[in-house]
Design an enzyme around this catalytic site. Sequence first.
Site, PDB file in Angstrom:
ATOM      1  N   ARG A 136      -9.558  -8.780   5.573  1.00  0.00           N
ATOM      2  CA  ARG A 136      -9.062  -9.395   6.805  1.00  0.00           C
ATOM      3  C   ARG A 136     -10.179  -9.849   7.728  1.00  0.00           C
ATOM      4  NH1 ARG A 136      -3.712  -5.541   7.907  1.00  0.00           N
ATOM      5  NH2 ARG A 136      -2.292  -6.817   6.648  1.00  0.00           N
TER       6      ARG A 136
ATOM      7  N   GLY B   7       0.808  -1.208   0.000  1.00  0.00           N
ATOM      8  CA  GLY B   7       0.000   0.000   0.000  1.00  0.00           C
ATOM      9  C   GLY B   7       0.842   1.259   0.000  1.00  0.00           C
TER      10      GLY B   7
ATOM     11  N   GLU C 181      -4.117  -2.438  11.901  1.00  0.00           N
ATOM     12  CA  GLU C 181      -3.171  -3.474  11.503  1.00  0.00           C
ATOM     13  C   GLU C 181      -2.919  -4.483  12.629  1.00  0.00           C
ATOM     14  OE1 GLU C 181       1.075  -1.233  12.236  1.00  0.00           O
ATOM     15  OE2 GLU C 181      -0.253  -0.476  10.677  1.00  0.00           O
TER      16      GLU C 181
END
Length: 452
Positions: A371, A118, A340
Amino acid sequence: MPVNPAHSALWPAPHASGAVDATVHVPGSKSVTNRALVLAALASEPGWLRRPLRSRDTLLMAGALRAMGIGIEETVSSSSAGSAGSAGAAAVGGSGEAWRIIPSGLRGPATVDVGNAGTVMRFLPPVAALADGPIRFDGDPRSYERPLHGVIDALRVLGARIDDDNRGALPLTVHGGGALDGGPVEIDASSSSQFVSALLLSAPRFNQGVEVRHTGSALPSLPHIRMTVDMLRAVGAQVDTPESGGEPNVWRVTPGALLGRDLTVEPDLSNAQPFLAAALVTGGKVVVPDWPAHTTQPGDRLREIFTEMGGSCELTEYGLVFTGSGSVHGIDVDLSEVGELTPGIAAVAALADSPSTLRGVSHLRLHETDRLAALTKEINELGGDVTETADGLHIRPRRLHGGIFHTYEDHRMATAGAILGLAVEGVQIENVATTAKTLPDFPDLWAGMLEA
């Protein structure tokens, strides 16, 4: 497309036979390394980057800048960079290494491989707009699905010419004109804070600087924007932010020259997560040397979150000492600023003694993989009870069993599976090699921690 045999291989996740007790030297921060590379490439004089992370994402960034004409020289010191270890200490990746970055005229034509990083796909199109000539960006198949519209649309408003066939995604070509007007721009960065950071990093080189105004819903991962601002200021940029008395959701960068800097990269605190989790899950102790007393890294919040889940920590001059109590508790937590960390927290929560709710992370559906869906599927296939919510996960601990834990080429899925494997025999991680994206040699580092 043929399958890489390394990607289909199964790695037996090591099962902990007792409490871990180890010192783990965590490699440098990916977020700091890649921001520092961009700022050094745009500086008016050479700079040094010491103890950088050497992983797939950072090597892609360095390779992309080289393709655009930036000089990056690598040296390796004969001495170890990090604090003195102890018996059983595990060390890996980049210690003693330094990169000298030599700015020069950005130029095309060039082709940039972003992989699935990213930071590379979002931070470099603004840099490419300053180059002389066309820069083409391409990457892994998953990179085509990740949003880039915020950066593309903003750059067009600021004067750039970009060909993306109106996809708002890769592949694309930036037709650099050697300069960019800059000025005010409105963007919706609710899907990724990297849209804001991307514009801020290159803004000192824009003719008018930039005024970025976020117009969408709540911004995720705000600590990463604070990191960008702090690093800009450290190389001489003038930045006005909401925190410094400016308007809410508005960042202004004044045009000006950037200084070359000699920067030592902090350990990647988010990558320390699986090792701290190992101490929590096994009731053991892990020491992470050189943990900074003050940092903008989101991973620093692990101290608070994992303490609430049953551990304790002490920050010493040597580093962070984290100790598990032998019990793991559920948690109700808003992770919007530290998304994250969600995969590792979800893995620990699946082993807890009470339910957990992880909130504020709907944007994780647009990361390396979806995710939230991936964690739900993989933990449930090991016997867990995870439910997706509108903005996160609800996790009810159950007795888990062995099985294959798929990673979807997502490094944080792989480390989450390794955490589960500590407490659950027979867990096999598919494509553990994907950890090389940000944590090189993870299997060896993980084994070294357990052997210590």
